[in-house]
Design a protein around this motif. Structure first.
Motif, PDB file in Angstrom:
ATOM      1  N   ASN A   1       0.780  -1.246   0.000  1.00  0.00           N
ATOM      2  CA  ASN A   1       0.000   0.000   0.000  1.00  0.00           C
ATOM      3  C   ASN A   1       0.809   1.293   0.000  1.00  0.00           C
ATOM      4  O   ASN A   1       0.229   2.357  -0.236  1.00  0.00           O
ATOM      5  N   ALA A   2       2.102   1.238   0.263  1.00  0.00           N
ATOM      6  CA  ALA A   2       2.867   2.482   0.390  1.00  0.00           C
ATOM      7  C   ALA A   2       3.009   3.209  -0.941  1.00  0.00           C
ATOM      8  O   ALA A   2       3.005   4.446  -0.989  1.00  0.00           O
ATOM      9  N   ILE A   3       3.159   2.452  -2.012  1.00  0.00           N
ATOM     10  CA  ILE A   3       3.247   3.067  -3.347  1.00  0.00           C
ATOM     11  C   ILE A   3       2.328   2.298  -4.293  1.00  0.00           C
ATOM     12  O   ILE A   3       2.026   1.122  -4.055  1.00  0.00           O
TER      13      ILE A   3
ATOM     14  N   GLU B   1       4.231   1.358  -9.742  1.00  0.00           N
ATOM     15  CA  GLU B   1       5.533   1.963  -9.435  1.00  0.00           C
ATOM     16  C   GLU B   1       6.492   0.984  -8.758  1.00  0.00           C
ATOM     17  O   GLU B   1       7.682   1.269  -8.607  1.00  0.00           O
ATOM     18  N   ARG B   2       5.988  -0.168  -8.348  1.00  0.00           N
ATOM     19  CA  ARG B   2       6.801  -1.065  -7.522  1.00  0.00           C
ATOM     20  C   ARG B   2       7.975  -1.687  -8.268  1.00  0.00           C
ATOM     21  O   ARG B   2       9.001  -2.002  -7.668  1.00  0.00           O
TER      22      ARG B   2
ATOM     23  N   GLN C   1      10.051   5.815  -2.632  1.00  0.00           N
ATOM     24  CA  GLN C   1      10.418   4.426  -2.867  1.00  0.00           C
ATOM     25  C   GLN C   1      10.337   3.663  -1.540  1.00  0.00           C
ATOM     26  O   GLN C   1      10.295   4.264  -0.462  1.00  0.00           O
ATOM     27  N   VAL C   2      10.293   2.339  -1.626  1.00  0.00           N
ATOM     28  CA  VAL C   2      10.197   1.487  -0.445  1.00  0.00           C
ATOM     29  C   VAL C   2      11.335   0.476  -0.452  1.00  0.00           C
ATOM     30  O   VAL C   2      11.597  -0.166  -1.480  1.00  0.00           O
ATOM     31  N   VAL C   3      12.028   0.366   0.671  1.00  0.00           N
ATOM     32  CA  VAL C   3      13.081  -0.647   0.842  1.00  0.00           C
ATOM     33  C   VAL C   3      12.708  -1.484   2.061  1.00  0.00           C
ATOM     34  O   VAL C   3      12.598  -0.960   3.175  1.00  0.00           O
TER      35      VAL C   3
END
Length: 342
Positions: A41-43, A47-48, A79-81
């Motif tokens: 859900n964060a992005i 876009e993932r 972005q997500v890490v």
């Protein structure tokens, strides 16, 4: 002070994202719940491919993680890490790596959401890293749900799904499955998938969809022993023997020990003239459950309770091969129950 998983999930659902999350503790359920929510859900999904990186502790190190965290998102807001199995990071306990992580904590990249999923154990709070995480990150401590809070947790979990459950049925689930939340929620999920409209869950639903018999389960078994209902106890033993995978013997010993420990506590509390409300606090049980234990305490005086502890220890040792003779698991359980109830 570590935050609770419930508070963090509430913020996430309100689209309040932080630059760094460090999730640790002995209960993996909440860590997975938060990690999965951020991952999904964060992005936006489209876009993932460019802006979401998932690393695993055994294949990564702190340097690699921070190199990814310091990158800017490609044509996106963030972005997500995610670092899964972060407890397996070989260099996380080293001073040099901790200093690198502390430096990033002091000045994180606002466009990155960095998540550490550190499962099954707690980070040492005495380390410098632990103290900085508490101040600079969303630090979540995921503790096991205590047995005496499990009924309430089941009620709350089912309520969050849009359904309800009566107290006795919640106790049936809690007593029969225990506080392994992954197993518990999976079984609840298998049941709730059958209901399209908000439904009040009953023992009949649990029997039909989860397979926990409303009359032959751990809760009813201990109740039969407590009330010295020999016929019912033996019927339940027969049912358990026919379903050994669903009702293994070893957990029975722990169940009985805990049950009679509560009866011993009642005897002690009654000597101090404790009220029923005080008993509920001492036993850490809902008042309606305490009444059943008080009734059982009339059938088992303190001297008998002490004998029962000895019987349980003997049966446990026999199950493990000590002086077991030719007794089968079923015969061992039958003999234990006979000694307790006679």
């Amino acid at each position: 002070m570590p935050q609770t998983p419930q508070t963090v999930l509430k913020d996430l659902k309100a689209k309040k994202f932080a630059p760094i999350y460090f999730l640790d503790g002995e209960e993996p359920f909440f860590i997975d719940q938060i990690t999965d929510y951020i991952e999904k859900n964060a992005i936006p999904e489209h876009e993932r491919g460019f802006n979401q990186v998932v690393l695993y502790g055994k294949d990564a190190n702190v340097g690699l993680i921070l190199n990814n965290a310091r990158k800017f998102p490609m044509m996106a807001e963030r972005q997500v890490v995610i670092v899964k199995e972060a407890q397996s990071l070989a260099d996380l306990s080293k001073d040099e790596s901790q200093q690198l992580l502390i430096s990033y904590l002091e000045n994180p990249l606002p466009s990155t959401i960095l998540v550490f999923a550190h499962k099954y154990k707690k980070l040492d709070g005495r380390m410098a890293l632990g103290k900085v995480l508490d101040k600079k990150a969303v630090y979540v401590r995921s503790d096991k749900v205590k047995d005496f809070k499990l009924i309430e947790w089941v009620e709350g979990y089912i309520k969050d799904t849009g359904h309800t459950i009566d107290r006795q049925s919640a106790q049936l689930l809690a007593d029969s499955i225990g506080n392994n939340l992954e197993v518990l929620t999976n079984e609840i999920g298998k049941m709730l998938i059958n209901f399209q409209e908000p439904t009040k869950i009953t023992s009949e639903h649990i029997s039909k969809y989860v397979g926990i018999h409303k009359d032959y389960n751990n809760f009813e078994f201990m109740k039969a022993i407590g009330f010295k209902d020999v016929m019912k106890a033996n019927k339940i033993i027969n049912y358990f023997i026919q379903n050994p995978k669903a009702h293994p013997v070893i957990p029975m010993f722990s169940l009985m020990y805990n049950y009679f420990t509560k009866i011993a506590l009642i005897h002690q509390a009654q000597r101090n003239n404790s009220s029923e409300g005080q008993l509920a606090s001492i036993l850490k049980l809902p008042p309606f459950v305490v009444k059943e234990y008080v009734a059982a305490s009339r059938n088992y005086k303190l001297g008998k309770v002490i004998e029962v502890f000895g019987y349980i220890k003997e049966a446990d040792l026999r199950f493990k091969g000590v002086d077991s003779g030719s007794l089968s698991e079923a015969e061992n359980l039958r003999e234990l129950v006979y000694k307790i109830m006679h």
